[in-house]
Scaffold this active site. Structure first.
Site, PDB file in Angstrom:
ATOM      1  N   GLU A  50       1.338  -0.581   0.009  1.00 45.67           N
ATOM      2  CA  GLU A  50       0.367   0.088  -0.079  1.00 45.67           C
ATOM      3  C   GLU A  50       0.782   1.555  -0.413  1.00 45.67           C
ATOM      4  O   GLU A  50       1.581   1.210   0.184  1.00 45.67           O
ATOM      5  CB  GLU A  50      -1.059  -0.504   1.127  1.00 45.67           C
ATOM      6  N   SER A  51       1.304   2.361  -1.153  1.00 40.23           N
ATOM      7  CA  SER A  51       1.797   3.123  -1.327  1.00 40.23           C
ATOM      8  C   SER A  51       1.432   3.886  -0.088  1.00 40.23           C
ATOM      9  O   SER A  51       2.440   4.146   0.387  1.00 40.23           O
ATOM     10  CB  SER A  51       1.615   3.847  -2.814  1.00 40.23           C
ATOM     11  N   CYS A  80       3.882  -2.192  -8.843  1.00 36.12           N
ATOM     12  CA  CYS A  80       2.898  -2.734  -8.106  1.00 36.12           C
ATOM     13  C   CYS A  80       3.150  -0.776  -7.281  1.00 36.12           C
ATOM     14  O   CYS A  80       3.097   0.205  -7.698  1.00 36.12           O
ATOM     15  CB  CYS A  80       1.852  -2.727  -8.029  1.00 36.12           C
ATOM     16  N   ARG A 107      -3.143   5.863  -9.565  1.00 33.31           N
ATOM     17  CA  ARG A 107      -3.958   5.034  -8.303  1.00 33.31           C
ATOM     18  C   ARG A 107      -5.044   4.082  -8.848  1.00 33.31           C
ATOM     19  O   ARG A 107      -6.029   3.917  -9.166  1.00 33.31           O
ATOM     20  CB  ARG A 107      -3.714   5.276  -6.283  1.00 33.31           C
ATOM     21  N   ILE A 138      -3.074  -6.866  -9.542  1.00 31.97           N
ATOM     22  CA  ILE A 138      -3.440  -6.693  -7.826  1.00 31.97           C
ATOM     23  C   ILE A 138      -3.425  -5.085  -7.637  1.00 31.97           C
ATOM     24  O   ILE A 138      -2.835  -4.587  -7.230  1.00 31.97           O
ATOM     25  CB  ILE A 138      -3.210  -7.402  -6.956  1.00 31.97           C
ATOM     26  N   HIS A 174       2.627  -7.896 -10.588  1.00 26.60           N
ATOM     27  CA  HIS A 174       4.033  -8.318  -9.313  1.00 26.60           C
ATOM     28  C   HIS A 174       4.515  -9.552  -9.783  1.00 26.60           C
ATOM     29  O   HIS A 174       4.007 -10.878  -9.901  1.00 26.60           O
ATOM     30  CB  HIS A 174       2.869  -8.971  -8.405  1.00 26.60           C
ATOM     31  N   GLU A 176       7.206 -10.876  -8.581  1.00 23.02           N
ATOM     32  CA  GLU A 176       7.616 -11.763  -7.565  1.00 23.02           C
ATOM     33  C   GLU A 176       6.404 -12.877  -7.890  1.00 23.02           C
ATOM     34  O   GLU A 176       7.082 -14.026  -6.773  1.00 23.02           O
ATOM     35  CB  GLU A 176       8.224 -10.808  -6.327  1.00 23.02           C
TER      36      GLU A 176
HETATM   37  N1  GLN Z   1      -3.405  -0.315  -4.944  1.00 19.56           N
HETATM   38  C1  GLN Z   1      -1.888  -0.131  -4.615  1.00 19.56           C
HETATM   39  C2  GLN Z   1      -1.681   1.395  -3.695  1.00 19.56           C
HETATM   40  O1  GLN Z   1      -2.266   2.607  -4.737  1.00 19.56           O
HETATM   41  C3  GLN Z   1      -0.954  -0.665  -4.846  1.00 19.56           C
HETATM   42  C4  GLN Z   1      -1.487  -2.493  -5.397  1.00 19.56           C
HETATM   43  C5  GLN Z   1      -0.228  -3.317  -5.164  1.00 19.56           C
HETATM   44  O2  GLN Z   1       1.055  -2.863  -4.414  1.00 19.56           O
HETATM   45  N2  GLN Z   1      -0.603  -4.521  -5.120  1.00 19.56           N
HETATM   46  O3  GLN Z   1      -0.264   1.584  -3.348  1.00 19.56           O
END
Ligand code: GLN
Length: 191
Positions: A50-51, A80, A107, A138, A174, A176
């Site tokens: 979550e940024s 992400c 985002r 995701i 992702h 990974e």
């Molecule tokens: N939705 C997240 C964000 O805005 C990012 C999601 C993720 O890293 N899978 O920070």
């Protein structure tokens, strides 16, 4: 690349999966939680998560400026949420970022209904002569603008999802979480 160490920012998010992915691609990985740990790293990965939370933790640990300085000489890869942190401009909503690549990201841009999916990506010929790879999205951002000097390595639905500029690289997906090591292998070659 031999003997090179990749730091994985381990404040929040799926850093453990990146550590394993670096090892699968043949690199050494160490987790980074404080600025002093960057000294032993030849490159840094900022994982998904979550940024907004990561931004808060970066500030608490006084890591934001240390990563900026690190990035002046060493490669940084963000996936992400990591891509959001590396961008020059973030929208929906706007938030600060490190500005390591001249891109604008929106985002959570895929919306609620189809916010997560596994796709097959056609690759730019620069990646092992083209082909396809699996990509796990995701709650991903969309890269809405790429500046001059940014190379698009793969797109999905017409939007860039894997780009690089000089030594820095981002994916909105992702890698990974997939068996394919192409993305991590390309990052290791930048070290
Ligand atoms: N939705 C997240 C964000 O805005 C990012 C999601 C993720 O890293 N899978 O920070």
């Amino acid at each position: 690349m031999a003997g090179k160490t990749v730091g994985i920012l381990a404040l929040q998010g799926d850093f453990a999966a990146h550590r394993k992915a670096v090892q699968r691609a043949g690199g050494l990985a160490v987790e980074v939680r404080v600025a002093a740990e960057l000294a032993q790293c030849d490159g840094l990965i900022i994982p998904g998560g979550e940024s907004t939370t990561m931004l808060k933790l970066l500030d608490q640990e006084a890591l934001t400026e240390s990563i900026r300085l690190f990035a002046e000489h060493k490669p940084v890869y963000g996936s992400c949420a990591g891509a959001i942190l590396l961008a020059r401009e973030v929208t929906h909503p706007p938030q600060p970022a490190l500005g390591l690549l001249d891109i604008t990201v929106e985002r959570n841009a895929y919306g609620r209904q189809i916010d997560s999916r596994i796709a097959r990506l056609p690759l730019n010929e620069a990646i092992d002569g083209g082909g396809e790879m699996e990509a796990v999205f995701i709650r991903a951002p969309i890269i809405r603008r790429v500046g001059g000097g940014v190379t698009v390595l793969a797109s999905y639905g017409g939007d860039p999802v894997w780009v690089e500029a000089g030594r820095h690289m981002v994916t909105t997906f992702h890698p990974e979480l997939s068996a394919d090591s192409k993305v991590h292998a390309r990052f290791l070659r930048k070290l």
